[in-house]
Motif scaffolding. Sequence first.
Motif, PDB file in Angstrom:
ATOM      1  N   LEU A   1       0.846  -1.187   0.000  1.00 18.58           N
ATOM      2  CA  LEU A   1       0.000   0.000   0.000  1.00 18.58           C
ATOM      3  C   LEU A   1       0.881   1.235   0.000  1.00 18.58           C
ATOM      4  O   LEU A   1       1.959   1.243   0.595  1.00 18.58           O
ATOM      5  N   GLN A   2       0.415   2.269  -0.672  1.00 20.07           N
ATOM      6  CA  GLN A   2       1.232   3.454  -0.891  1.00 20.07           C
ATOM      7  C   GLN A   2       0.333   4.685  -0.837  1.00 20.07           C
ATOM      8  O   GLN A   2      -0.711   4.737  -1.488  1.00 20.07           O
ATOM      9  N   ARG A   3       0.732   5.667  -0.060  1.00 19.84           N
ATOM     10  CA  ARG A   3      -0.064   6.885   0.072  1.00 19.84           C
ATOM     11  C   ARG A   3       0.058   7.759  -1.172  1.00 19.84           C
ATOM     12  O   ARG A   3       1.163   8.016  -1.653  1.00 19.84           O
ATOM     13  N   PRO A   4      -1.052   8.227  -1.728  1.00 19.77           N
ATOM     14  CA  PRO A   4      -0.974   9.202  -2.826  1.00 19.77           C
ATOM     15  C   PRO A   4      -0.310  10.495  -2.350  1.00 19.77           C
ATOM     16  O   PRO A   4      -0.294  10.787  -1.146  1.00 19.77           O
TER      17      PRO A   4
ATOM     18  N   ASN B   1     -14.304   8.411   2.909  1.00 17.57           N
ATOM     19  CA  ASN B   1     -13.599   8.276   4.176  1.00 17.57           C
ATOM     20  C   ASN B   1     -12.409   7.319   4.127  1.00 17.57           C
ATOM     21  O   ASN B   1     -11.917   6.898   5.173  1.00 17.57           O
ATOM     22  N   TRP B   2     -11.949   6.962   2.951  1.00 10.11           N
ATOM     23  CA  TRP B   2     -10.819   6.036   2.862  1.00 10.11           C
ATOM     24  C   TRP B   2     -10.024   6.367   1.612  1.00 10.11           C
ATOM     25  O   TRP B   2     -10.605   6.617   0.545  1.00 10.11           O
ATOM     26  N   LEU B   3      -8.708   6.421   1.751  1.00  6.70           N
ATOM     27  CA  LEU B   3      -7.840   6.770   0.631  1.00  6.70           C
ATOM     28  C   LEU B   3      -6.514   6.054   0.775  1.00  6.70           C
ATOM     29  O   LEU B   3      -5.853   6.133   1.808  1.00  6.70           O
ATOM     30  N   THR B   4      -6.114   5.343  -0.263  1.00  3.94           N
ATOM     31  CA  THR B   4      -4.808   4.706  -0.310  1.00  3.94           C
ATOM     32  C   THR B   4      -4.484   4.427  -1.771  1.00  3.94           C
ATOM     33  O   THR B   4      -5.147   4.910  -2.680  1.00  3.94           O
ATOM     34  N   ALA B   5      -3.438   3.662  -2.006  1.00  3.80           N
ATOM     35  CA  ALA B   5      -3.131   3.144  -3.345  1.00  3.80           C
ATOM     36  C   ALA B   5      -2.414   1.821  -3.151  1.00  3.80           C
ATOM     37  O   ALA B   5      -1.741   1.618  -2.137  1.00  3.80           O
ATOM     38  N   ASN B   6      -2.595   0.911  -4.096  1.00  4.23           N
ATOM     39  CA  ASN B   6      -1.816  -0.329  -4.030  1.00  4.23           C
ATOM     40  C   ASN B   6      -0.957  -0.437  -5.277  1.00  4.23           C
ATOM     41  O   ASN B   6      -1.356  -0.039  -6.370  1.00  4.23           O
TER      42      ASN B   6
ATOM     43  N   THR C   1       6.277  -7.157 -15.766  1.00  6.00           N
ATOM     44  CA  THR C   1       6.900  -6.108 -16.572  1.00  6.00           C
ATOM     45  C   THR C   1       7.962  -5.379 -15.757  1.00  6.00           C
ATOM     46  O   THR C   1       8.155  -5.628 -14.569  1.00  6.00           O
ATOM     47  N   ASP C   2       8.624  -4.422 -16.401  1.00 10.51           N
ATOM     48  CA  ASP C   2       9.692  -3.651 -15.755  1.00 10.51           C
ATOM     49  C   ASP C   2       9.198  -2.365 -15.099  1.00 10.51           C
ATOM     50  O   ASP C   2      10.007  -1.584 -14.589  1.00 10.51           O
ATOM     51  N   THR C   3       7.893  -2.122 -15.116  1.00 11.10           N
ATOM     52  CA  THR C   3       7.352  -0.902 -14.509  1.00 11.10           C
ATOM     53  C   THR C   3       6.274  -1.264 -13.491  1.00 11.10           C
ATOM     54  O   THR C   3       5.557  -2.265 -13.644  1.00 11.10           O
ATOM     55  N   HIS C   4       6.168  -0.451 -12.460  1.00  7.08           N
ATOM     56  CA  HIS C   4       5.168  -0.697 -11.431  1.00  7.08           C
ATOM     57  C   HIS C   4       3.762  -0.422 -11.973  1.00  7.08           C
ATOM     58  O   HIS C   4       3.579   0.433 -12.839  1.00  7.08           O
ATOM     59  N   ARG C   5       2.779  -1.156 -11.454  1.00  8.54           N
ATOM     60  CA  ARG C   5       1.368  -0.887 -11.763  1.00  8.54           C
ATOM     61  C   ARG C   5       0.720  -0.352 -10.495  1.00  8.54           C
ATOM     62  O   ARG C   5       0.491  -1.082  -9.549  1.00  8.54           O
ATOM     63  N   ILE C   6       0.469   0.958 -10.485  1.00  8.97           N
ATOM     64  CA  ILE C   6      -0.065   1.630  -9.297  1.00  8.97           C
ATOM     65  C   ILE C   6      -1.544   1.939  -9.513  1.00  8.97           C
ATOM     66  O   ILE C   6      -1.956   2.348 -10.603  1.00  8.97           O
ATOM     67  N   MET C   7      -2.331   1.755  -8.464  1.00  8.82           N
ATOM     68  CA  MET C   7      -3.771   1.974  -8.559  1.00  8.82           C
ATOM     69  C   MET C   7      -4.265   2.636  -7.276  1.00  8.82           C
ATOM     70  O   MET C   7      -4.108   2.088  -6.190  1.00  8.82           O
ATOM     71  N   LEU C   8      -4.815   3.831  -7.406  1.00  3.38           N
ATOM     72  CA  LEU C   8      -5.380   4.510  -6.257  1.00  3.38           C
ATOM     73  C   LEU C   8      -6.678   3.840  -5.820  1.00  3.38           C
ATOM     74  O   LEU C   8      -7.358   3.208  -6.637  1.00  3.38           O
ATOM     75  N   GLY C   9      -7.024   3.992  -4.548  1.00  2.58           N
ATOM     76  CA  GLY C   9      -8.288   3.478  -4.040  1.00  2.58           C
ATOM     77  C   GLY C   9      -8.973   4.518  -3.176  1.00  2.58           C
ATOM     78  O   GLY C   9      -8.390   4.979  -2.188  1.00  2.58           O
TER      79      GLY C   9
END
Length: 309
Positions: free
Chosen positions: A86-89, A122-127, A248-256
């Motif tokens: 998980l990664q904070r925007p 009320n919820w914010l993150t990214a994976n 792949t060689d690049t990350h796939r990031i997706m906000l939630g």
Amino acid sequence: MTVNNQSQSQAQAVEISEEERQNGKYSDLSLQKALEGMHQDGLVVLKGVVKLDHIAALNRQMSAAAEKKRDDPTQNYNHSVKSNFLQRPPVTKPDLLYDDIYYNPFVLQLANAYLGHKPIWNWLTANTALSNTGGMRQGVHKDNAFIHPQYPYFFIANIPLCSTSIENGATEFWLGSHAHTSNHDQIVATKPEQVTGHYLMGEPLPAITQEAQDARRMIRPPIQQTCAAGDIMVRDIRLWHAGMPNETDTHRIMLGLGYQSMTCHLPASQKSFFESTPSNVEARAVFYDEDAFEKTTRDTEFNLKPVYS
């Protein structure tokens, strides 16, 4: 047993017309299509509703941040699988706060219609599906670690920052599982080591039992949902899913962005942006000064129990 002919299909996709884009609102027929997808599949793809330059700017920032997180030996991984965290925007950077990300009118229109009331954001993150993690995947699970209600009460808008594919770790979804399964299909916490955070002894954990997976697969097997940059995937919180390998060689990031029963955790420096919500959504958040915001990990917690008042 014969497998349902629908089993290999992707989720319902809702195209947007130029008139709808200009109005910032779906027509009745488009909204009906989105609602049908949510109720029948638990997942719908809203096509082309985010500006591509906004997606690209966030992807550049968050990909660089992901590299630093990956190099940190103390980094925690989602479901303890070292392919995803998980990664904070970048919510402290005002130049990266975009209305079509955080207050997307098509997401909010659907949220009002599907949940049946003005939604609470009320919820914010990214994976992040990390690059070069072939062969590493999460177990099948849902984001409910409690005896959840059997009706729509929470949904998540997932905003991928690049086009998704099987190769770069498009999420696996079990369409229809939100409505046709229950907490009885989840593994129950029976050991002390399973009781961490908000997990409770005797209550369901996120993981789905193998027996339930085998039975559901015969009715409707899972799919990996692909979409393009600029799309938003909206899913019912009860839907079974799993993070998949990124070869792949690049990350796939997706906000939630989640809508219903917790609180967001946001920086006080950007309070004016996050409190300037449109009239069709309420943002519920705790605001932190710079040091406290940097240290908090509350936005990685998944206690999604509904609160009634």
